[in-house]
Design an enzyme around this catalytic site. Structure first.
Site, PDB file in Angstrom:
ATOM      1  N   GLY A  12     -11.325   5.133  -2.737  1.00 44.88           N
ATOM      2  CA  GLY A  12     -10.549   5.745  -1.213  1.00 44.88           C
ATOM      3  C   GLY A  12      -9.890   6.357  -1.966  1.00 44.88           C
ATOM      4  O   GLY A  12      -8.569   6.988  -1.097  1.00 44.88           O
ATOM      5  N   GLY A  15      -7.752   9.206  -0.310  1.00 50.91           N
ATOM      6  CA  GLY A  15      -7.638   9.345   0.878  1.00 50.91           C
ATOM      7  C   GLY A  15      -5.581   9.828   0.401  1.00 50.91           C
ATOM      8  O   GLY A  15      -5.101   9.766  -0.407  1.00 50.91           O
ATOM      9  N   ALA A 119      -4.507  -7.531   3.401  1.00 51.00           N
ATOM     10  CA  ALA A 119      -3.638  -7.098   4.604  1.00 51.00           C
ATOM     11  C   ALA A 119      -3.221  -5.768   5.115  1.00 51.00           C
ATOM     12  O   ALA A 119      -3.492  -4.938   4.647  1.00 51.00           O
ATOM     13  CB  ALA A 119      -1.781  -7.280   3.537  1.00 51.00           C
ATOM     14  N   HIS A 152       1.805   5.861  15.786  1.00 44.58           N
ATOM     15  CA  HIS A 152       1.111   6.058  14.089  1.00 44.58           C
ATOM     16  C   HIS A 152       0.956   7.636  13.947  1.00 44.58           C
ATOM     17  O   HIS A 152       0.808   8.332  15.018  1.00 44.58           O
ATOM     18  CB  HIS A 152       0.093   5.713  13.203  1.00 44.58           C
ATOM     19  CG  HIS A 152       0.653   4.770  12.727  1.00 44.58           C
ATOM     20  ND1 HIS A 152       0.319   3.152  13.946  1.00 44.58           N
ATOM     21  CD2 HIS A 152       0.585   3.570  11.127  1.00 44.58           C
ATOM     22  CE1 HIS A 152       0.480   1.482  12.718  1.00 44.58           C
ATOM     23  NE2 HIS A 152       0.537   2.340  10.896  1.00 44.58           N
ATOM     24  N   LYS A 156      -4.326   8.284  12.854  1.00 37.13           N
ATOM     25  CA  LYS A 156      -4.965   7.506  12.554  1.00 37.13           C
ATOM     26  C   LYS A 156      -6.413   7.420  13.313  1.00 37.13           C
ATOM     27  O   LYS A 156      -6.636   7.821  14.048  1.00 37.13           O
ATOM     28  CB  LYS A 156      -4.446   6.335  12.838  1.00 37.13           C
ATOM     29  CG  LYS A 156      -4.177   5.512  12.938  1.00 37.13           C
ATOM     30  CD  LYS A 156      -2.979   3.954  12.792  1.00 37.13           C
ATOM     31  CE  LYS A 156      -3.280   2.578  12.319  1.00 37.13           C
ATOM     32  NZ  LYS A 156      -4.566   2.184  11.489  1.00 37.13           N
TER      33      LYS A 156
HETATM   34  P1  NAD Z   1      -7.289   8.678   5.004  1.00 34.55           P
HETATM   35  O1  NAD Z   1      -8.937   8.567   5.323  1.00 34.55           O
HETATM   36  O2  NAD Z   1      -6.666   9.178   4.517  1.00 34.55           O
HETATM   37  O3  NAD Z   1      -8.589   7.764   3.163  1.00 34.55           O
HETATM   38  C1  NAD Z   1      -9.598   7.059   3.421  1.00 34.55           C
HETATM   39  C2  NAD Z   1      -9.969   7.884   2.424  1.00 34.55           C
HETATM   40  O4  NAD Z   1     -12.138   6.914   2.029  1.00 34.55           O
HETATM   41  C3  NAD Z   1     -11.058   9.031   2.741  1.00 34.55           C
HETATM   42  O5  NAD Z   1     -10.791  10.203   1.549  1.00 34.55           O
HETATM   43  C4  NAD Z   1     -12.135   9.096   2.889  1.00 34.55           C
HETATM   44  O6  NAD Z   1     -13.586   9.894   1.780  1.00 34.55           O
HETATM   45  C5  NAD Z   1     -12.604   7.676   1.466  1.00 34.55           C
HETATM   46  N1  NAD Z   1     -14.004   7.079   2.283  1.00 34.55           N
HETATM   47  C6  NAD Z   1     -14.463   6.935   3.169  1.00 34.55           C
HETATM   48  N2  NAD Z   1     -15.869   5.436   2.159  1.00 34.55           N
HETATM   49  C7  NAD Z   1     -15.584   5.734   1.080  1.00 34.55           C
HETATM   50  C8  NAD Z   1     -16.607   5.424   0.124  1.00 34.55           C
HETATM   51  N3  NAD Z   1     -17.826   4.842   0.416  1.00 34.55           N
HETATM   52  N4  NAD Z   1     -16.130   4.866  -0.690  1.00 34.55           N
HETATM   53  C9  NAD Z   1     -14.668   5.524  -1.249  1.00 34.55           C
HETATM   54  N5  NAD Z   1     -14.097   6.478  -0.655  1.00 34.55           N
HETATM   55  C10 NAD Z   1     -14.048   6.112   0.663  1.00 34.55           C
HETATM   56  O7  NAD Z   1      -6.313   6.944   4.813  1.00 34.55           O
HETATM   57  P2  NAD Z   1      -5.190   6.339   4.796  1.00 34.55           P
HETATM   58  O8  NAD Z   1      -4.261   7.239   6.043  1.00 34.55           O
HETATM   59  O9  NAD Z   1      -5.216   6.450   3.043  1.00 34.55           O
HETATM   60  O10 NAD Z   1      -6.000   4.798   5.650  1.00 34.55           O
HETATM   61  C11 NAD Z   1      -7.009   4.201   4.371  1.00 34.55           C
HETATM   62  C12 NAD Z   1      -7.410   2.693   4.985  1.00 34.55           C
HETATM   63  O11 NAD Z   1      -5.986   2.135   4.951  1.00 34.55           O
HETATM   64  C13 NAD Z   1      -6.981   2.980   7.214  1.00 34.55           C
HETATM   65  O12 NAD Z   1      -8.161   1.366   7.156  1.00 34.55           O
HETATM   66  C14 NAD Z   1      -5.907   2.855   7.003  1.00 34.55           C
HETATM   67  O13 NAD Z   1      -5.130   2.462   8.471  1.00 34.55           O
HETATM   68  C15 NAD Z   1      -5.367   1.065   5.802  1.00 34.55           C
HETATM   69  N6  NAD Z   1      -3.853   2.075   5.505  1.00 34.55           N
HETATM   70  C16 NAD Z   1      -3.469   0.606   5.463  1.00 34.55           C
HETATM   71  C17 NAD Z   1      -1.567   0.561   4.362  1.00 34.55           C
HETATM   72  C18 NAD Z   1      -1.581  -1.039   4.970  1.00 34.55           C
HETATM   73  O14 NAD Z   1      -0.456  -1.673   4.239  1.00 34.55           O
HETATM   74  N7  NAD Z   1      -2.551  -2.106   4.705  1.00 34.55           N
HETATM   75  C19 NAD Z   1      -1.267   0.762   5.019  1.00 34.55           C
HETATM   76  C20 NAD Z   1      -1.687   2.476   5.230  1.00 34.55           C
HETATM   77  C21 NAD Z   1      -3.288   2.907   5.883  1.00 34.55           C
END
Ligand code: NAD
Length: 265
Positions: A12, A15, A119, A152, A156
């Site tokens: 990811g 992202g 987490a 958020h 999201k």
């Molecule tokens: P985002 O949409 O900006 O990024 C996600 C990325 O994953 C995108 O670039 C997408 O193209 C990529 N992706 C999708 N399928 C893929 C694959 N098969 N292989 C590689 N990459 C792939 O989202 P974000 O804000 O970065 O959040 C990502 C996840 O993390 C969400 O589920 C979000 O809720 C979660 N999150 C968790 C926390 C935490 O502390 N646990 C904090 C923020 C976000």
């Protein structure tokens, strides 16, 4: 203390969180990012990413000689990554939220052969809040109605947030309830009076809000509000990188942030 840098792969990587992870990892000598994995359809495939200038790939087989995979992608990708990590014997840190029960189970299965931390929130503050919520819920007992609010950014895709669910589970534990049996996910129309055995959720989505959570404990004549506000998503990236360093070399199993923070593994 090990002098060997921990090698990590980020899934990811293009992202919002992936970008933060690349930036924060570049500041740490103890970590080296060896692979940046993006979605197959991503415009970033073959392009350099982050301060490291790593060439992005969508091929999980590019993850070689890596100690820990850090995944912040999508639920479907997260399961693929967990299966790959389990097959290759690589530890995994995942922050991806919105997993179905089956997807979650796939990660539990993977944790039978690798160390894994899943987490919903990697911030220290939220993990402290989880403890405070359970304590307050138990302390008020049947005297307080519990409601959880989260806000958020507009992009999201899952609701309520994984963190709101984590706080809901903590509140439910305080009452010896099962969250699935008491959660009220939405209210509209003639709902009737609020039952005693309920935990309500409210969700706001707007602009660039990084993440806010408040647990309300409403008793007759007084109200306790426990709030966490994230203002910079770098906190999640720093927490996930800290988790990766902590997890490397641990025996297979499912770990939680509280094991890392409070040492009660
Ligand atoms: P985002 O949409 O900006 O990024 C996600 C990325 O994953 C995108 O670039 C997408 O193209 C990529 N992706 C999708 N399928 C893929 C694959 N098969 N292989 C590689 N990459 C792939 O989202 P974000 O804000 O970065 O959040 C990502 C996840 O993390 C969400 O589920 C979000 O809720 C979660 N999150 C968790 C926390 C935490 O502390 N646990 C904090 C923020 C976000």
């Amino acid at each position: 203390m090990s002098t060997h840098a921990i090698h990590i792969a980020i899934v990811g990587a293009a992202g919002r969180m992936g970008t933060q992870l690349l930036e924060e990892a570049a500041k740490l000598d103890a970590l080296k990012v060896s692979a940046a994995i993006v979605a197959p359809q991503s415009e970033h495939v073959g392009q350099p990413l982050g301060p490291q200038g790593l060439i992005a790939t969508s091929d999980l087989d590019a993850i070689t000689d890596v100690d820990v995979i850090i995944d912040f992608s999508s639920p479907a990708a997260c399961v693929q990554v967990a299966e790959h990590a389990a097959g290759a014997g690589i530890a995994m840190v995942s922050g991806t939220t919105g997993l179905s029960a089956e997807q979650h189970q796939a990660l539990v299965v993977a944790s039978g052969s690798i160390p894994l931390i899943l987490a919903a929130n990697f911030s220290v503050g939220v993990n402290l809040l989880e403890h405070l919520v359970e304590l307050a819920s138990r302390g008020f007992g049947g005297d307080a109605d519990i409601e959880i609010f989260e806000a958020h950014h507009r992009r999201k895709v899952d609701a309520p947030s994984g963190t709101a669910l984590m706080l809901g589970h903590a509140a439910a534990r305080g009452r010896d309830w099962n969250l699935e049996e008491v959660a009220t996910w939405a209210r509209e129309g003639h709902t009737g009076p609020r039952p005693d055995d309920a935990i309500g959720f409210q969700v706001l989505r707007g602009a660039d809000i990084v993440g806010e959570h408040t647990v309300y404990l409403c008793a007759a004549g007084e109200r306790l509000e426990l709030t966490h506000r994230a203002t910079d998503r770098a906190i999640f990236a720093r927490g996930a990188l800290r988790a990766a360093r902590w997890l490397a070399g641990k025996p297979a199993g499912r770990y939680q942030m509280r094991d890392l923070l409070f040492g009660d593994a």
